[in-house]
Design an enzyme around this catalytic site. Structure first.
Site, PDB file in Angstrom:
ATOM      1  N   ASN A 205       4.930  10.002 -11.157  1.00  0.00           N
ATOM      2  CA  ASN A 205       6.272   9.835  -9.944  1.00  0.00           C
ATOM      3  C   ASN A 205       6.936   8.861 -10.734  1.00  0.00           C
ATOM      4  O   ASN A 205       7.458   7.753 -10.572  1.00  0.00           O
ATOM      5  CB  ASN A 205       5.832   9.062  -9.128  1.00  0.00           C
TER       6      ASN A 205
ATOM      7  N   GLU B 261       0.908  -1.127   0.553  1.00  0.00           N
ATOM      8  CA  GLU B 261       0.210   0.713  -0.282  1.00  0.00           C
ATOM      9  C   GLU B 261       0.854   1.172  -0.326  1.00  0.00           C
ATOM     10  O   GLU B 261       0.829   2.095  -1.179  1.00  0.00           O
ATOM     11  CB  GLU B 261      -1.167  -0.051   1.130  1.00  0.00           C
TER      12      GLU B 261
ATOM     13  N   TYR C 105      10.886   1.249  -9.623  1.00  0.00           N
ATOM     14  CA  TYR C 105      10.250  -0.196  -9.881  1.00  0.00           C
ATOM     15  C   TYR C 105      10.518  -1.207 -10.945  1.00  0.00           C
ATOM     16  O   TYR C 105      11.599  -2.055 -10.496  1.00  0.00           O
ATOM     17  CB  TYR C 105       8.463   0.543  -9.213  1.00  0.00           C
TER      18      TYR C 105
ATOM     19  N   GLY D 168      18.299   7.011  -2.032  1.00  0.00           N
ATOM     20  CA  GLY D 168      20.061   6.472  -2.979  1.00  0.00           C
ATOM     21  C   GLY D 168      20.418   6.538  -1.960  1.00  0.00           C
ATOM     22  O   GLY D 168      21.912   6.008  -2.273  1.00  0.00           O
TER      23      GLY D 168
ATOM     24  N   GLY E 252      19.872   2.859  -1.360  1.00  0.00           N
ATOM     25  CA  GLY E 252      18.825   1.024  -0.732  1.00  0.00           C
ATOM     26  C   GLY E 252      18.653   1.219  -0.344  1.00  0.00           C
ATOM     27  O   GLY E 252      18.094  -0.069  -0.087  1.00  0.00           O
TER      28      GLY E 252
END
Length: 166
Positions: free
Chosen positions: A132, A91, A139, A101, A103
């Site tokens: 975004n 969610e 992703y 930045g 990880g």
């Protein structure tokens, strides 16, 4: 990279969970939509019937600093009738700006993949706002595929009340 630890949330973390939700809403320019309270979250996340779970990432700002909350992922299970197995639905994912930045988002997503596999989930999914681009690219670099053939439908507020009253 500094030390990062992933930990499950406890009922004592409800204030921290709400603070991350508010930071995410501000980032998404949706702060005006947050009506969640610590009480609502405590009941929904740690009450008799738990509707979702949370994991936190704790990280260091530098090698000498202590671990502190750096990010959060809130997730729950859904179900695929076609696959006959549960799925894991993310969610919310949020990493504080000062920790990005490093990880940390990847570690949170990876831990959720581990949880999904441990729980025999057939899939692991989430949505991302169309504007975004940095998150979408992140992703996709991890192997996530956008599902453009699906359109999300939502009933809420008065529409939900009206539908339930039919």
């Amino acid at each position: 990279m500094s030390t990062v630890e992933i930990r499950p949330a406890s009922v004592n973390d409800v204030g921290l969970i709400l603070s991350f939700i508010k930071k995410l809403a501000a980032y998404e320019e949706l702060a005006h939509e947050v009506v969640a309270t610590e009480e609502l979250l405590a009941e929904s996340l740690f009450g008799e019937k738990r509707h979702a779970e949370v994991i936190f990432a704790y990280a260091q700002k530098n090698a000498e600093s202590p671990l502190e909350p750096a990010g959060m992922a809130l997730y729950f299970h859904n179900f695929s009738t076609f696959l006959g197995r549960p799925g894991l639905y993310l969610e919310d994912l949020f990493v504080d700006k000062e920790f990005r930045g490093q990880g940390i988002g990847k570690k949170l997503l990876t831990q959720l993949a581990v949880i999904a596999k441990e729980r025999s989930c057939a899939r692991y999914e989430w949505v991302c706002l169309d504007w975004n681009k940095p998150s979408r690219e992140f992703y996709e670099a991890l192997g996530a595929k956008p599902q453009s053939q699906w359109i999300i439908h939502r009933v809420e507020g008065k529409s939900l009340d009206d539908l339930a009253a039919l």
